[in-house]
Write a protein that holds these residues in place. Structure first.
Motif, mmCIF file in Angstrom:
data_model
loop_
_atom_site.group_PDB
_atom_site.id
_atom_site.type_symbol
_atom_site.label_atom_id
_atom_site.label_comp_id
_atom_site.label_asym_id
_atom_site.label_seq_id
_atom_site.Cartn_x
_atom_site.Cartn_y
_atom_site.Cartn_z
ATOM 1 N N LEU A 185 9.674 -28.434 50.625
ATOM 2 C CA LEU A 185 9.213 -29.789 50.330
ATOM 3 C C LEU A 185 8.406 -30.326 51.504
ATOM 4 O O LEU A 185 8.831 -30.220 52.651
ATOM 5 C CB LEU A 185 10.426 -30.696 50.059
ATOM 6 C CG LEU A 185 10.198 -32.194 49.867
ATOM 7 C CD1 LEU A 185 11.148 -32.743 48.812
ATOM 8 C CD2 LEU A 185 10.383 -32.985 51.157
ATOM 9 N N GLU A 186 7.228 -30.845 51.214
ATOM 10 C CA GLU A 186 6.443 -31.518 52.248
ATOM 11 C C GLU A 186 6.140 -32.913 51.762
ATOM 12 O O GLU A 186 5.595 -33.083 50.671
ATOM 13 C CB GLU A 186 5.157 -30.746 52.537
ATOM 14 C CG GLU A 186 5.399 -29.584 53.474
ATOM 15 C CD GLU A 186 4.168 -28.745 53.719
ATOM 16 O OE1 GLU A 186 3.055 -29.308 53.610
ATOM 17 O OE2 GLU A 186 4.339 -27.553 54.001
ATOM 18 N N ALA A 187 6.503 -33.900 52.591
ATOM 19 C CA ALA A 187 6.343 -35.288 52.161
ATOM 20 C C ALA A 187 5.744 -36.131 53.274
ATOM 21 O O ALA A 187 5.796 -35.769 54.449
ATOM 22 C CB ALA A 187 7.704 -35.869 51.762
ATOM 23 N N VAL A 193 11.438 -40.371 48.542
ATOM 24 C CA VAL A 193 10.026 -40.048 48.328
ATOM 25 C C VAL A 193 9.730 -39.905 46.835
ATOM 26 O O VAL A 193 10.538 -39.375 46.077
ATOM 27 C CB VAL A 193 9.593 -38.762 49.083
ATOM 28 C CG1 VAL A 193 9.479 -39.023 50.575
ATOM 29 C CG2 VAL A 193 10.547 -37.600 48.830
ATOM 30 N N ASP A 219 4.313 -38.863 46.859
ATOM 31 C CA ASP A 219 4.471 -38.679 48.310
ATOM 32 C C ASP A 219 4.738 -37.235 48.696
ATOM 33 O O ASP A 219 4.666 -36.894 49.870
ATOM 34 C CB ASP A 219 5.664 -39.499 48.833
ATOM 35 C CG ASP A 219 5.600 -40.961 48.455
ATOM 36 O OD1 ASP A 219 4.499 -41.521 48.544
ATOM 37 O OD2 ASP A 219 6.644 -41.523 48.078
ATOM 38 N N TYR A 220 5.167 -36.400 47.727
ATOM 39 C CA TYR A 220 5.586 -35.061 48.130
ATOM 40 C C TYR A 220 4.893 -33.951 47.357
ATOM 41 O O TYR A 220 4.318 -34.177 46.296
ATOM 42 C CB TYR A 220 7.111 -34.900 48.026
ATOM 43 C CG TYR A 220 7.701 -35.017 46.633
ATOM 44 C CD1 TYR A 220 7.572 -33.991 45.689
ATOM 45 C CD2 TYR A 220 8.445 -36.138 46.263
ATOM 46 C CE1 TYR A 220 8.138 -34.097 44.428
ATOM 47 C CE2 TYR A 220 9.017 -36.245 44.998
ATOM 48 C CZ TYR A 220 8.859 -35.221 44.090
ATOM 49 O OH TYR A 220 9.413 -35.319 42.847
#
Lengths: 407, 82
Positions: A227-229, A199, A203-204
């Protein structure tokens, strides 16, 4: 949230510098700017910004990207020598460079589709810094199991996914441009059925959960993050993580980490040698008693160098043969490399301290070795040696004698 | 032979699912087989079928499915190296 990175091969600058000795360029940075800021990086636990600006300027971040994508096409041997040269001046710089190149190796060896190819060109053109999110709060140091999973996004028109990970460590997460994340293949997969997801910053989103304040390797800024992707399915490296790890991530990690530790050990021995020489000059005609410890440190340093060079050679011989790379004896060789060199670095630094005596123990002499000792102690703990030895001992239950040379 | 492999899988494989429910071409790694589990599985197969796996078969592909295991064991029972 673009589906694919913007850069393409043709956007790479036409005047990529010729492949002049990678190790020599790294040596200049290691001995110069990295060494100059090593104390401040260690004291303040901050990212070695100056050294990485220089590495970018020298185009050393994209040096292992193949030439067809605008990179330097450097070999693992050259990159290992660069890690060593950087770590001589600043261990955190060497370790971050090593971790970056490990991710590059995974992408280069296993990222074959259009999205990955575009990213390779972008890394070379923009000298992007790659990080990784392999550890997870729920599983601790057991990187071969994941709780988080790649979730298909049914609402999206194209094949998209989302991924949320409680990553207990993402070294230099703030400075990373791209992160490689381990996760279960899908929400129904068992914890050991993992993939590696690539990513980019677009994207994150990272939310810091813990701060890295450690004994040594303080400049790696190994903070924890949530982390959120989200991205397209094509960003996921196709090979199962277990195979990818056996073929690339595990051997390259142990070789580059060991090379970094060798750099710490080599600088400690240099300081010890300088100390003994200064002692000898004060009493010409006699060899100082501490010289014996220097000889001991030098012998161990040589041993360390030998196991690393042998491992690089083994990797080169096995490269291109997935069958050999996934074999048990190769895995054992690479894992024992890590255990051996991580123990040796501490022994070399300790022998160097004994050589220098209080001049090495003090923090205010040219022979100070406190930082080296603290940095060296991280080696046995990064993927704990006890965990590795216990894994090796299980594998040895089924291992056979190999049939190649020296087996 | 398939029944024998299934029973070894159930006993030594440490799978996340019931070995009886697996089709012979199902991916055992997707069913939770780990490298640690492979070691137990291989020792169990050697005991069950009185064979010895040579170095070149000691990799993940050999144990990726019941069918792959059957082919490997059959090769060993027949005296070759699969």
């Amino acid at each position: 949230m673009n589906a694919a990175p913007a850069g393409l091969a043709e956007l790479a600058p036409a005047s990529v510098p010729a492949q002049v000795d990678v190790a020599a360029r790294a040596r200049a940075i290691g001995a110069g700017i990295a060494a100059r800021h090593a104390e401040a990086v260690d004291r303040d636990g901050r990212f070695p910004t100056e050294a990485f600006d220089a590495l970018r300027e020298q185009r050393l971040l994209g040096v292992m990207i193949p030439a067809e994508f605008g990179g330097g096409g450097a070999s693992l041997f050259e990159v290992a020598a660069a890690c060593h040269a950087l770590a001589r001046g600043c261990a955190a710089t060497g370790m971050i460079y090593a971790m970056h190149q490990i991710q590059i190796a995974c992408l280069v060896n296993h990222g074959t589709n259009g999205w990955h190819r575009d990213l390779k060109a972008r890394i070379a053109a923009e000298q992007l810094l790659l990080g990784s999110a392999t550890t997870e709060a729920e599983t601790g140091g057991d990187i071969r199991n994941s709780v988080c999973a790649v979730k298909p996004d049914p609402g999206a028109e194209h094949d998209r996914f989302t991924l949320a990970k409680n990553a207990s460590v993402i070294s230099y997460g703030d400075q990373s441009d791209v992160i490689l994340v381990t996760a279960r293949r899908n929400p129904d997969a068992p914890s050991s059925d993992q993939v590696l997801v690539v990513v980019t910053k677009d994207d994150y989103r990272l939310e810091k959960t813990t701060r890295w304040d450690a004994m040594g390797m303080r400049g790696t800024c190994s903070d924890g993050y949530r982390l959120e992707a989200a991205g397209v399915i094509g960003q996921i490296l196709p090979l199962p993580y277990a195979d990818l790890s056996a073929q690339t991530m595990l051997p390259v990690t142990h070789i580059l980490w060991s090379s970094t530790w060798l750099g710490i050990a080599a600088d400690a021995v240099s300081r010890a040698r300088a100390f003994v020489r200064s002692e000898a000059k004060r009493k010409p005609g006699t060899t100082p008693a501490s010289a014996l410890r220097l000889a001991e440190a030098t012998a161990k340093l040589q041993q360390m160098k030998a196991v690393i060079l042998a491992a690089i050679r083994q990797y080169e011989l096995a490269s291109g043969s997935p069958e050999q790379l996934v074999g048990l004896s190769f895995a054992t060789a690479m894992s024992t490399l890590k255990v051996t060199s991580s123990e040796l670095v501490r022994e070399v630094v300790e022998a160097a301290i004994r050589t220098c005596g209080l001049a090495g123990y003090r923090n205010d002499t040219p022979y100070s070795l406190g930082r080296h000792l603290r940095d060296a102690h991280s080696a046995a703990l990064m993927i704990g040696n006890d965990r590795i030895m216990s894994h090796i001992s299980t594998q040895l239950l089924v291992q056979r004698d190999g049939s190649g040379a020296f087996e | 032979m398939i029944a024998g492999i299934r029973s070894v899988l159930a006993e030594c494989g440490g799978l996340a699912v019931d070995a009886e429910t697996l089709a012979i071409n199902d991916d055992l790694y997707a069913a939770g087989l780990t490298s640690h589990g492979c070691v137990g599985l291989m020792l169990g197969l050697e005991e069950e079928f009185d064979v010895e796996f040579p170095e070149k078969l000691l990799n993940r592909r050999t144990f990726e499915s019941i069918a792959a295991i059957r082919d490997a064991v059959r090769g060993l029972v027949d005296g070759g190296e699969a």
